[in-house]
Design an enzyme around this catalytic site. Sequence first.
Site, PDB file in Angstrom:
ATOM      1  N   ASP A 152       0.841  -1.196   0.000  1.00 43.77           N
ATOM      2  CA  ASP A 152       0.000   0.000   0.000  1.00 43.77           C
ATOM      3  C   ASP A 152       0.877   1.248   0.000  1.00 43.77           C
ATOM      4  O   ASP A 152       2.042   1.198   0.410  1.00 43.77           O
ATOM      5  CB  ASP A 152      -0.891   0.028   1.249  1.00 43.77           C
ATOM      6  CG  ASP A 152      -1.843  -1.157   1.296  1.00 43.77           C
ATOM      7  OD1 ASP A 152      -2.120  -1.734   0.216  1.00 43.77           O
ATOM      8  OD2 ASP A 152      -2.278  -1.507   2.399  1.00 43.77           O
TER       9      ASP A 152
HETATM   10  N1  URA Z   1      -1.218  -6.023   3.809  1.00 46.33           N
HETATM   11  C1  URA Z   1      -1.723  -4.770   3.811  1.00 46.33           C
HETATM   12  O1  URA Z   1      -2.764  -4.520   4.385  1.00 46.33           O
HETATM   13  N2  URA Z   1      -1.046  -3.822   3.158  1.00 46.33           N
HETATM   14  C2  URA Z   1       0.149  -4.032   2.539  1.00 46.33           C
HETATM   15  O2  URA Z   1       0.729  -3.093   1.985  1.00 46.33           O
HETATM   16  C3  URA Z   1       0.646  -5.337   2.561  1.00 46.33           C
HETATM   17  C4  URA Z   1      -0.051  -6.323   3.189  1.00 46.33           C
END
Ligand code: URA
Length: 237
Positions: free
Chosen positions: A106
Amino acid sequence: MERIDKIISNELNIARNDAKAIIKSGAVSVNGIPVKSSSQKIDAENDTVIVNGREIKFREFVYIMMNKPEGVISSTDGRKTSEKTVIDILPQDMKRKNLFPAGRLDKNTTGFMLITDDGGFAHRILSPRSHVPKTYIAQLDKPFDNDMINAFGSGLKIGNDECMPAKLEAVDGDYKTARVVINQGMYHQIKRMFKSFGIEVVQLKRIKIGGLYLDSKLASGECRFIDENELKMIVSD
Ligand code: URA
């Protein structure tokens, strides 16, 4: 066998015409013999190519470890959203064609981002069937408990998604910093797993892919190449 101008353009990440100009200037030799024509074909794996006194090492694929900072997206093209991507922030001398992030983090997740041009390898580490574990450190707004450890371990159902068994453990005494190991990469997976217990993930960092840890010497936003041995560590854990 490939054209010398194509190889130089790929390896130095410069335009084909610029590669041709370098060749024309007499700065390129193959096995000690100056190259006169851009169309000369060479055996990239066995011939020794020197450009301006520096040997060009031909690599079919490259593998880059980035300590992804917050605020950049794991995509190859941020033009639609005018956001910076992990590819945009690669140092100029590491850039080459066809690089892409193997998997997504993310925008506000930090840590180990693998960037490569090897689609086969990326597929292998991303496919849930390959069971390449990804390890994260999550800072939480509230503590988790032992029931959650069991629930993560038996495979959570979040919405319509069935999670594969995941490992949850406490990093600190107050159960607000968690180490989480997952074998898949579903959308916002870790945040959604905690959210299903009413817990917010306030910070998330990926620290390991397979058996390879993020290099602690890499400051936020920095990257380096991954060597052959490290590559093996990714798939053998
Ligand atoms: N899980 C999440 O919620 N976000 C990420 O960036 C990676 C794994």
